[in-house]
Write a protein that holds these residues in place. Structure first.
Motif, mmCIF file in Angstrom:
data_model
loop_
_atom_site.group_PDB
_atom_site.id
_atom_site.type_symbol
_atom_site.label_atom_id
_atom_site.label_comp_id
_atom_site.label_asym_id
_atom_site.label_seq_id
_atom_site.Cartn_x
_atom_site.Cartn_y
_atom_site.Cartn_z
ATOM 1 N N ALA A 45 -7.066 -21.300 8.891
ATOM 2 C CA ALA A 45 -8.202 -22.168 9.194
ATOM 3 C C ALA A 45 -8.336 -23.266 8.147
ATOM 4 O O ALA A 45 -8.154 -23.042 6.962
ATOM 5 N N ASP A 46 -8.665 -24.449 8.632
ATOM 6 C CA ASP A 46 -8.971 -25.575 7.766
ATOM 7 C C ASP A 46 -10.464 -25.841 7.942
ATOM 8 O O ASP A 46 -10.904 -26.254 9.016
ATOM 9 N N ASN A 84 -16.686 -18.692 9.861
ATOM 10 C CA ASN A 84 -17.050 -19.677 8.841
ATOM 11 C C ASN A 84 -16.481 -19.339 7.469
ATOM 12 O O ASN A 84 -16.147 -18.191 7.187
ATOM 13 N N GLY A 85 -16.406 -20.353 6.632
ATOM 14 C CA GLY A 85 -16.032 -20.184 5.236
ATOM 15 C C GLY A 85 -17.270 -20.347 4.377
ATOM 16 O O GLY A 85 -18.127 -21.181 4.664
ATOM 17 N N VAL A 86 -17.383 -19.545 3.315
ATOM 18 C CA VAL A 86 -18.535 -19.595 2.421
ATOM 19 C C VAL A 86 -18.049 -19.879 1.003
ATOM 20 O O VAL A 86 -17.202 -19.162 0.478
ATOM 21 N N GLY A 123 -9.694 -14.810 -4.952
ATOM 22 C CA GLY A 123 -10.686 -15.527 -4.152
ATOM 23 C C GLY A 123 -11.488 -16.535 -4.957
ATOM 24 O O GLY A 123 -12.510 -17.044 -4.518
ATOM 25 N N ARG A 124 -11.007 -16.812 -6.173
ATOM 26 C CA ARG A 124 -11.693 -17.773 -7.057
ATOM 27 C C ARG A 124 -10.869 -19.050 -7.160
ATOM 28 O O ARG A 124 -9.638 -19.016 -7.177
ATOM 29 N N TYR A 125 -11.603 -20.163 -7.262
ATOM 30 C CA TYR A 125 -10.979 -21.483 -7.298
ATOM 31 C C TYR A 125 -11.712 -22.348 -8.317
ATOM 32 O O TYR A 125 -12.747 -21.962 -8.856
ATOM 33 N N PRO A 146 -7.664 -22.229 2.721
ATOM 34 C CA PRO A 146 -7.450 -21.275 1.629
ATOM 35 C C PRO A 146 -5.980 -20.966 1.373
ATOM 36 O O PRO A 146 -5.629 -20.538 0.276
ATOM 37 N N ALA A 147 -5.120 -21.218 2.347
ATOM 38 C CA ALA A 147 -3.682 -20.989 2.150
ATOM 39 C C ALA A 147 -3.038 -22.140 1.388
ATOM 40 O O ALA A 147 -1.953 -21.996 0.829
ATOM 41 N N LYS A 148 -3.710 -23.312 1.357
ATOM 42 C CA LYS A 148 -3.170 -24.498 0.666
ATOM 43 C C LYS A 148 -4.280 -25.189 -0.127
ATOM 44 O O LYS A 148 -4.662 -26.310 0.184
#
Length: 192
Positions: free
Chosen positions: A24-25, A146-148, A117-119, A62-64
């Motif tokens: 997902a983007d 959704n993404g949170v 899961g941290r960025y 999240p993959a890129k």
């Protein structure tokens, strides 16, 4: 062969599910489910506030993560600093000077994964015509479709001239302001 088939099927399903979750983007920020808050300190006492209006452009896979980007615009007049008097004061010339500078803007320059899961997002924050580098750690998780995104950073108000004149005394109002964001984003619509 019979015992291998269920295992192989489960492995394939797990692989497909994992791939779908990361394919997902996330591009559509749901501002009604998102929040932008802050905590300042006045005479050492924490004071919470928030901005009621902001808009964001987002592209996050999240993959890129290295291809991710965001632009955030904050309507500074939408501030809720805790009281009517405070709200009237902080939009004035010595604080945000919203007549001359109605919005704050953050434009990302890089996003990197730091594990688990941290960025970390780096970018340029512009407030009152002053632009400075900002680095904000955040977490990402999926909640249904959704993404949170949850994160924050410390903003030094004097770097941007927020609180001039008598308000530049950082013993009365601390220089460091903790910014906290909670962003919920929907995936990009499926391409036809």
């Amino acid at each position: 062969m019979k015992t291998l088939r269920p295992t192989l099927t489960l492995a394939l399903l797990a692989g497909l599910t994992t791939g779908a979750a990361h394919a997902a983007d996330f591009t559509q920020v749901l501002t009604d489910k998102s929040s932008l808050a802050f905590t300042s300190k006045q005479m050492g006492v924490p004071v919470d506030g928030l901005f009621r209006k902001f808009s964001a452009q987002l592209a996050f896979d999240p993959a890129k993560p290295a291809t991710a980007s965001t632009v955030l615009e904050i309507d500074l007049a939408s501030i809720d600093a805790g009281s009517k008097d405070a709200n009237e004061e902080v939009v004035g010339k010595q604080w945000f000077n919203v007549k001359a500078f109605p919005t704050a803007r953050f434009v990302s320059t890089a996003v990197k994964a730091v594990g688990g899961g941290r960025y970390e997002v780096s970018g340029k924050m512009t407030i009152k015509g002053q632009t400075h580098d900002v680095v904000a750690p955040f977490t990402f998780r999926q909640d249904g479709a959704n993404g949170v995104f949850d994160g924050g950073f410390v903003l030094k108000r004097m770097d941007f001239g927020i609180g001039e004149g008598p308000w530049s005394d950082v013993s009365a109002v601390a220089n460091e302001i903790q910014i906290k964001f909670h962003v919920v984003a929907a995936p990009a619509p499926a391409k036809k």
